[in-house]
Design an enzyme around this catalytic site. Sequence first.
Site, PDB file in Angstrom:
ATOM      1  N   CYS A  23       0.788  -1.369   0.067  1.00  0.00           N
ATOM      2  CA  CYS A  23       0.038  -0.107  -0.121  1.00  0.00           C
ATOM      3  C   CYS A  23       0.978   1.290   0.061  1.00  0.00           C
ATOM      4  O   CYS A  23       0.305   2.345  -0.654  1.00  0.00           O
ATOM      5  CB  CYS A  23      -0.837   0.056   1.148  1.00  0.00           C
ATOM      6  SG  CYS A  23      -2.144  -1.489   1.139  1.00  0.00           S
ATOM      7  N   HIS A  68     -12.877   6.811 -10.730  1.00  0.00           N
ATOM      8  CA  HIS A  68     -11.910   6.666 -11.597  1.00  0.00           C
ATOM      9  C   HIS A  68     -10.868   7.835 -11.500  1.00  0.00           C
ATOM     10  O   HIS A  68     -10.804   8.323 -12.614  1.00  0.00           O
ATOM     11  CB  HIS A  68     -12.661   6.666 -12.887  1.00  0.00           C
ATOM     12  CG  HIS A  68     -13.331   5.469 -13.007  1.00  0.00           C
ATOM     13  ND1 HIS A  68     -14.473   4.748 -12.600  1.00  0.00           N
ATOM     14  CD2 HIS A  68     -13.024   4.177 -13.943  1.00  0.00           C
ATOM     15  CE1 HIS A  68     -14.603   3.747 -12.888  1.00  0.00           C
ATOM     16  NE2 HIS A  68     -13.929   3.155 -13.577  1.00  0.00           N
ATOM     17  N   GLU A 136     -13.226   0.951   2.772  1.00  0.00           N
ATOM     18  CA  GLU A 136     -12.148   0.880   1.529  1.00  0.00           C
ATOM     19  C   GLU A 136     -12.118  -0.558   1.064  1.00  0.00           C
ATOM     20  O   GLU A 136     -11.902  -0.854   0.012  1.00  0.00           O
ATOM     21  CB  GLU A 136     -10.813   0.826   2.240  1.00  0.00           C
ATOM     22  CG  GLU A 136      -9.709   1.151   1.240  1.00  0.00           C
ATOM     23  CD  GLU A 136      -8.589   1.420   1.878  1.00  0.00           C
ATOM     24  OE1 GLU A 136      -7.968   2.657   1.854  1.00  0.00           O
ATOM     25  OE2 GLU A 136      -7.703   0.796   2.519  1.00  0.00           O
TER      26      GLU A 136
END
Length: 193
Positions: A23, A68, A136
């Site tokens: 991450c 996006h 998430e």
Amino acid sequence: MLIRKLFKFENAHIVRGCSTRRCSHSIHGHSYKVELILEAHAFDNGQMLYDFGLLKGGPRDLIDAFDHAVAIWDGDDADYVAACKRFSERWISLPVSPSAEQFSRLFFRLVDTLLGLTDTVNGEQDVRLHSVIVHETETGYAQCFREDADNPRMGLIALDRIVFSDAITQAWRDPQLFEKLKRGERLSNPASV
């Protein structure tokens, strides 16, 4: 009484400094779910706290801005920031790292500011944002309450340090929405949606 409205978006980020190397060192994405939880103790003219249709305007535009798109911490490596802006027309520069925790605080600040500046027209009373939950993953989420939103120990989220790319703002119903929020300009709910 509480009501909840769910929004979804796909977003890419890097979370620098976190414990998980994947991450913190690799751009990656998530299918986010955002829950806005509103609170009031009286009904409007339709015997609702706040018409869900009203949340499909400005609140939806602000959250959908992240769909996006790549979320960039403005304190990240300058070359990385420049590359994100060069290769993605949809980006948001943030004064905090784009973790789920910071997203929940960010959406709280944005939506709370918007609701606070919006004049209601259907008898709504003392409606306020109770909390924001950002999922998430299917198993992990962060929830922000009012006392978290402006907590300096969690990093300040000044609206004037948030930058939405032109491709994002031009897709909004009101391309000047965020500028109006930063100026503290009064807005009004539509009479009908």
